[in-house]
Write a protein that holds these residues in place. Structure first.
Motif, mmCIF file in Angstrom:
data_model
loop_
_atom_site.group_PDB
_atom_site.id
_atom_site.type_symbol
_atom_site.label_atom_id
_atom_site.label_comp_id
_atom_site.label_asym_id
_atom_site.label_seq_id
_atom_site.Cartn_x
_atom_site.Cartn_y
_atom_site.Cartn_z
ATOM 1 N N THR A 31 0.824 -1.206 0.000
ATOM 2 C CA THR A 31 0.000 0.000 0.000
ATOM 3 C C THR A 31 0.853 1.248 0.000
ATOM 4 O OG1 THR A 31 -0.127 -0.256 2.375
ATOM 5 C CG2 THR A 31 -2.044 -0.966 1.096
ATOM 6 N N GLN A 32 2.165 1.063 0.220
ATOM 7 C CA GLN A 32 3.026 2.240 0.206
ATOM 8 C C GLN A 32 3.173 2.761 -1.212
ATOM 9 O OE1 GLN A 32 6.634 1.187 2.155
ATOM 10 N NE2 GLN A 32 6.154 2.448 3.944
ATOM 11 N N GLY A 33 3.202 4.080 -1.349
ATOM 12 C CA GLY A 33 3.345 4.671 -2.677
ATOM 13 C C GLY A 33 2.173 4.333 -3.575
ATOM 14 N N TYR A 34 1.026 4.142 -2.935
ATOM 15 C CA TYR A 34 -0.188 3.734 -3.629
ATOM 16 C C TYR A 34 -0.556 4.701 -4.756
ATOM 17 C CZ TYR A 34 -5.292 3.189 -3.812
ATOM 18 O OH TYR A 34 -6.584 3.040 -4.209
ATOM 19 N N TYR A 35 -0.539 6.000 -4.417
ATOM 20 C CA TYR A 35 -0.921 6.992 -5.417
ATOM 21 C C TYR A 35 0.107 7.104 -6.530
ATOM 22 C CZ TYR A 35 -4.901 8.392 -2.744
ATOM 23 O OH TYR A 35 -6.107 8.388 -2.108
ATOM 24 N N LEU A 36 1.357 6.807 -6.162
ATOM 25 C CA LEU A 36 2.430 6.868 -7.146
ATOM 26 C C LEU A 36 2.197 5.825 -8.245
ATOM 27 C CD1 LEU A 36 4.690 8.861 -6.964
ATOM 28 C CD2 LEU A 36 6.186 7.041 -6.154
ATOM 29 N N PHE A 37 1.769 4.627 -7.816
ATOM 30 C CA PHE A 37 1.522 3.586 -8.811
ATOM 31 C C PHE A 37 0.337 3.940 -9.704
ATOM 32 C CE2 PHE A 37 3.748 0.906 -5.583
ATOM 33 C CZ PHE A 37 4.869 0.715 -6.356
ATOM 34 N N TYR A 38 -0.613 4.640 -9.110
ATOM 35 C CA TYR A 38 -1.757 5.051 -9.915
ATOM 36 C C TYR A 38 -1.350 6.055 -10.991
ATOM 37 C CZ TYR A 38 -5.501 2.489 -7.803
ATOM 38 O OH TYR A 38 -6.333 1.472 -7.431
ATOM 39 N N ALA A 39 -0.233 6.729 -10.736
ATOM 40 C CA ALA A 39 0.239 7.706 -11.714
ATOM 41 C C ALA A 39 1.049 7.059 -12.828
ATOM 42 C CB ALA A 39 1.066 8.778 -11.020
ATOM 43 N N ALA A 40 1.220 5.732 -12.753
ATOM 44 C CA ALA A 40 2.081 5.047 -13.729
ATOM 45 C C ALA A 40 1.752 5.364 -15.191
ATOM 46 C CB ALA A 40 2.042 3.549 -13.476
ATOM 47 N N PRO A 41 0.474 5.365 -15.596
ATOM 48 C CA PRO A 41 0.203 5.643 -17.016
ATOM 49 C C PRO A 41 0.685 7.020 -17.455
ATOM 50 C CG PRO A 41 -1.778 4.869 -15.917
ATOM 51 C CD PRO A 41 -0.752 5.065 -14.865
ATOM 52 N N TYR A 42 0.565 7.991 -16.530
ATOM 53 C CA TYR A 42 0.960 9.349 -16.901
ATOM 54 C C TYR A 42 2.474 9.445 -17.018
ATOM 55 C CZ TYR A 42 -3.720 9.654 -15.067
ATOM 56 O OH TYR A 42 -5.030 9.417 -14.826
ATOM 57 N N VAL A 43 3.152 8.801 -16.047
ATOM 58 C CA VAL A 43 4.610 8.781 -16.106
ATOM 59 C C VAL A 43 5.056 8.078 -17.378
ATOM 60 C CG1 VAL A 43 6.697 7.988 -14.949
ATOM 61 C CG2 VAL A 43 4.761 8.800 -13.598
ATOM 62 N N LEU A 44 4.368 6.983 -17.692
ATOM 63 C CA LEU A 44 4.700 6.224 -18.893
ATOM 64 C C LEU A 44 4.533 7.090 -20.148
ATOM 65 C CD1 LEU A 44 5.421 3.270 -19.750
ATOM 66 C CD2 LEU A 44 3.009 2.996 -20.269
ATOM 67 N N THR A 45 3.436 7.878 -20.177
ATOM 68 C CA THR A 45 3.207 8.764 -21.325
ATOM 69 C C THR A 45 4.388 9.690 -21.524
ATOM 70 O OG1 THR A 45 0.887 8.785 -20.707
ATOM 71 C CG2 THR A 45 1.570 10.386 -22.346
ATOM 72 N N LEU A 46 4.797 10.331 -20.409
ATOM 73 C CA LEU A 46 5.918 11.268 -20.505
ATOM 74 C C LEU A 46 7.187 10.555 -20.931
ATOM 75 C CD1 LEU A 46 5.590 13.598 -17.409
ATOM 76 C CD2 LEU A 46 5.547 14.214 -19.812
ATOM 77 N N ALA A 47 7.453 9.416 -20.259
ATOM 78 C CA ALA A 47 8.702 8.709 -20.521
ATOM 79 C C ALA A 47 8.767 8.261 -21.978
ATOM 80 C CB ALA A 47 8.818 7.509 -19.585
ATOM 81 N N LEU A 48 7.643 7.741 -22.505
ATOM 82 C CA LEU A 48 7.664 7.245 -23.876
ATOM 83 C C LEU A 48 7.863 8.385 -24.869
ATOM 84 C CD1 LEU A 48 4.896 4.552 -23.909
ATOM 85 C CD2 LEU A 48 7.346 4.245 -24.143
ATOM 86 N N LEU A 49 7.205 9.514 -24.606
ATOM 87 C CA LEU A 49 7.350 10.628 -25.539
ATOM 88 C C LEU A 49 8.786 11.131 -25.555
ATOM 89 C CD1 LEU A 49 4.058 12.650 -25.198
ATOM 90 C CD2 LEU A 49 4.811 11.186 -27.039
ATOM 91 N N ILE A 50 9.419 11.137 -24.365
ATOM 92 C CA ILE A 50 10.816 11.586 -24.335
ATOM 93 C C ILE A 50 11.701 10.563 -25.036
ATOM 94 C CG2 ILE A 50 12.774 12.067 -22.818
ATOM 95 C CD1 ILE A 50 10.659 13.115 -20.788
ATOM 96 N N ALA A 51 11.454 9.284 -24.726
ATOM 97 C CA ALA A 51 12.325 8.243 -25.269
ATOM 98 C C ALA A 51 12.218 8.133 -26.779
ATOM 99 C CB ALA A 51 11.979 6.900 -24.619
ATOM 100 N N THR A 52 11.036 8.389 -27.330
ATOM 101 C CA THR A 52 10.884 8.203 -28.771
ATOM 102 C C THR A 52 11.103 9.493 -29.544
ATOM 103 O OG1 THR A 52 8.519 8.514 -28.543
ATOM 104 C CG2 THR A 52 9.297 6.253 -28.604
#
Lengths: 516, 307
Positions: free
Chosen positions: B268-289
């Motif tokens: 349960t730790q960092g619960y909200y952080l994991f919920y943000a995964a799709p948004y982080v992924l969006t940013l990371a993918l756009l930077i990486a590509t």
């Protein structure tokens, strides 16, 4: 709309009688007639605004002529829309490519055929395309995406597309303006071959005398909407044609050249960078340009000239080596350019040297809008000074514009280039870096611009001229370099070389057998 | 009865979640893919998605048929697409600005009409139990696949085939690639873009119906968490290829399922952080590509961002 006539497989003869086109009170075309028998290659010469485009647009049905008629294969034709022209077998190749870049050549051919089946059976269609290409004297890689084709291949594909659509009368609007010399020769040679084989009839709009005299059978010359000359190209000299075109005798400008001092202003040492595709590299061991000298860089397009220009203007990073101006390292920052009086004239000035929506005045001020005449930094713009300075330059450089506040994009190509020249050539110029300065400009603008470049040279500027127009290089340069596959493969003073020698080095490893 | 399968529960829950969560991403991104291939960007799909969710839920509740709800969502989405396409066909109109306006409009309209439907319960969309062979409930849960997911896969394959093998697909690509080429061919660019945007809108509407009629399966104002906007990033990441859209949607769905999956095994730790995964992924993918020196390969040439 009968489709019976369309399916002929041989060249079409066309006659235009008394064509007149008026836009309001302006007469763009006045009683122009011409006759092109089947299989002939006819050229249409004239300066910008002479009515060449209006004439072909009337023939293609984009415009409805005010008066006059068109006779196709001996029968009077009514062409009300481009579709009617296509149905009669008339096709047009435009000055700029009309291919979809991210589609393959085969896809481009197929999609252009509006009557094709809804579902495409690629194996059958590929077979048909291959069979079709087999009947042509030239081919293009069908599977390659169009953006990966060279300009020459794209133009060949445009021509193939028209033939594939069943057109046997081709109108070519300055088909070589985006091609290099050798590509132009190849494409025009092929058109001529198709004409001689009786497959097509061609009408080519051109500015270039060399192309007209070498490839066309007959020529019609227009000036201000009127036909001022017509005849066999073999019986007309270039001087005669030029006189008809411009209306006054044009003397080939032989420039007076001041001797130059052998002090290098620009030197490149062992530079290396990636090319556009990122697959190959550009490597130049040494390149020097001295004060008061024009060094011309010739080459077939796509051999690294664009990248070289980008390196010099700071748009492309170097992997190794260094650029030095007056002995100091140069990274093309604005400060350095000011300090060493470096000026740039990139190709396509509207896109690369202007802000298209800004006014002529603002574009002329772009280089030094934030400096006062003593080169001190300004915080507030001095609008009045800007206006008076640009008004002066517009007069000095003969820029034709309705006002100083007109957006620069509404000026003609020649006047945009003049405005950019006015900006770049005022004050002391120590180094001038130029790329294709006269691309697609008309006769008088070209002469004007080359004159200015020569003046800058004689005033002591070092000039690096990267150009795909060999005539331009021969006319202006003191020294010629040839770029091939990203390297400088040839260097010679202009007096000690010939067009043929340069051409051979431009061709590099490629075979030149197909030109014949 | 529950079987304890330990840490295996995490990847299983992610796969199950990916399948469940990816469907709206898939539909919206296919819609956006179609629109962008024709040379327009429709940023309003978020609004279309929310309105589709509302109208689908309302119709399903009123008629008792979830499929009629899906149809209603598609029709509403089509309407939103028509409005976008029509406004953008006017001279000097920017498609991105119109998209943002329509996004807000669609959401506002959905909230306005949707108020009476927050309480009632509408019928769910049917599922197919592909996990019936197993007696482990977690596997059964993960492989409970909604019919719309399968329709989405079929649609992705069909669209990829259409772009390559039909006159219509080639025409859309030409229009999206080069105005000059399309005009020279005598194509009516505005009409083709208009219809592509409308069909793209219909797909986004269906994506919305999935949200309200299956997962999470109810209508409320916080239903969408930006899927419609993320789909735009997803299309860029998928390089405008419908098949890649499918894989990218699965990836985003999986990232979205990361939070609940970890929660299910007690992290349960960092619960909200994991919920943000799709948004982080969006940013990371756009930077990486992205690349500073090269233009996007595969981008339709007539798009306002590439022009």
């Amino acid at each position: 709309m009968t489709h019976i006539e369309k399916k002929t497989h041989s060249a079409i003869g066309i006659e235009v009688i008394g064509m007149t086109m008026r836009f309001g009170s302006f007469t763009a075309l006045n009683q122009v007639s011409l006759k092109i028998p089947p299989g002939h290659f006819h050229a249409l010469l004239g300066e910008n605004g002479a009515g060449k485009s209006t004439l072909v647009k009337c023939m293609m049905g984009f415009y409805q002529a005010t008066e006059g008629e068109i006779i196709v294969n001996g029968r009077q034709a009514e062409i009300l829309a481009p579709q009617d022209a296509h149905a009669l077998g008339l096709g047009m190749v435009y000055q700029h490519f009309t291919l979809a870049p991210s589609l393959t050549a085969a896809e481009n051919l197929l999609v252009s055929r509006r009557d094709a089946s809804t579902v495409i059976h690629w194996s059958q269609e590929k077979q048909k395309l291959t069979d079709f290409l087999g009947t042509m004297p030239f081919t293009v890689p069908l599977e390659r995406k169009v953006y990966a084709l060279s300009a020459g291949e794209k133009q060949k594909l445009e021509i193939l597309k028209q033939l594939y659509l069943g057109c046997h009368f081709l109108i070519l609007d300055e088909p070589t303006s985006v091609l290099t010399l050798s590509e132009a020769d190849e494409v025009l040679g092929l058109i001529r071959q198709l004409c001689q084989a009786g497959q097509i009839t061609a009408l080519m709009i051109s500015h270039k005398f060399r192309e007209v005299t070498t490839y066309a059978d007959e020529v019609t010359i227009l000036r201000k909407g009127e036909r001022v000359g017509q005849g066999q190209t073999s019986q007309l000299s270039v001087a005669e044609m030029a006189t008809m075109m411009v209306g006054k005798p044009v003397t080939q400008n032989i420039y007076e050249r001041q001797p130059h001092t052998p002090v290098p202003v620009l030197s490149l040492e062992n530079i290396c960078c990636e090319d556009r595709s990122g697959l190959k590299s550009i490597e130049i061991d040494s390149l020097n340009v001295c004060a008061g000298e024009i060094v011309g860089v010739a080459g077939v397009s796509g051999n690294g000239q664009v990248e070289l220009m980008e390196v010099l203007t700071g748009q492309r990073s170097l992997q190794a080596g260094g650029i030095y101006v007056q002995g100091e390292p140069f990274r093309a920052t604005r400060e350095e350019a000011f300090k060493h009086n470096v000026r740039f004239l990139p190709e396509e000035p509207l896109h690369n040297a202007c802000v298209s929506g800004m006014s002529v005045k603002e574009n002329i001020a772009l280089r030094d809008f934030d400096r006062d005449p003593q080169q001190k930094r300004l915080f507030w713009l001095k609008k009045r000074l800007m206006r008076s300075r640009s008004a002066q330059l517009v007069t000095d450089f003969n820029v034709k514009t309705t006002s100083l506040d007109t957006p620069i994009e509404s000026l003609s190509g020649g006047n945009i280039q003049r405005a950019v020249l006015a900006r770049e050539l005022t004050g002391k110029v120590d180094l001038l870096i130029i790329s294709n300065p006269c691309f697609g400009l008309d006769f008088s603008a070209v002469a004007d611009i080359r004159d200015r470049i020569m003046q800058a040279r004689n005033a002591g500027a070092a000039v690096l001229l990267i150009s795909e127009d060999l005539d331009e290089i021969m006319e202006l340069s003191d020294r010629v370099l040839v770029m091939s596959e990203g390297q400088i493969t040839y260097e010679s003073p202009i007096e000690q070389t010939t067009l043929e020698q340069i051409g051979q080095h431009m061709a590099g490893h490629r075979t030149t057998a197909w030109i014949n | 009865m529950t079987t304890d399968i330990g840490l295996w529960g995490v990847p299983l829950a992610i796969i199950g979640g990916a399948i469940r969560v990816s469907t709206p991403f898939l539909f919206v991104s296919l819609g956006e893919c179609l629109t962008e291939r024709s040379g327009r960007i429709n940023l309003g799909l978020e609004g279309t998605l929310v309105f589709g969710a509302m109208s689908g839920y309302a119709t399903a509740y009123l008629t008792g048929s979830p499929w009629l709800g899906v149809l209603a969502a598609a029709i509403c989405g089509f309407g939103f697409g028509l409005v976008h396409g029509w406004i953008c066909a006017l001279p000097r109109v920017n498609d991105i600005a119109v998209g943002i306006a329509l996004m807000l409009f669609g959401m506002g309209l959905a909230f306005f009409f949707g108020k009476p439907f927050i309480q009632p319960v509408a019928p769910d969309l049917p599922t197919i139990n592909l996990g019936a062979w197993s007696d482990i409930p977690q596997i059964q849960a993960a492989l409970k696949i909604n019919v719309l997911f399968i329709i989405g896969i079929v649609l992705a394959v069909t669209m990829a085939w259409m772009f390559r093998n039909t006159q219509l697909g080639l025409t859309i690509r030409v229009v999206g690639d080069s105005d000059a080429a399309a005009r020279a061919m005598g194509l009516k660019t505005n009409r083709i873009r208009f219809l592509s945007t409308a069909c793209g809108g219909a797909l986004a509407g269906i994506g919305g119906a999935y949200l309200s009629l299956y997962y999470p399966g109810s209508w409320n104002e916080g239903l969408s968490s930006g899927q419609g906007l993320m789909a735009v990033a997803l299309v860029i990441f998928a390089r405008w290829n419908p098949l890649n859209c499918f894989w990218a949607a699965l990836l985003f769905g999986g990232a979205g399922a990361l939070g609940p999956a970890l929660q299910s095994i007690g992290i349960t730790q960092g619960y909200y952080l994991f919920y943000a995964a799709p948004y982080v992924l969006t940013l990371a993918l756009l930077i990486a590509t992205s690349s500073p020196s090269k233009a996007l390969t595969g981008a339709p040439g007539a798009l306002s961002i590439t022009r």
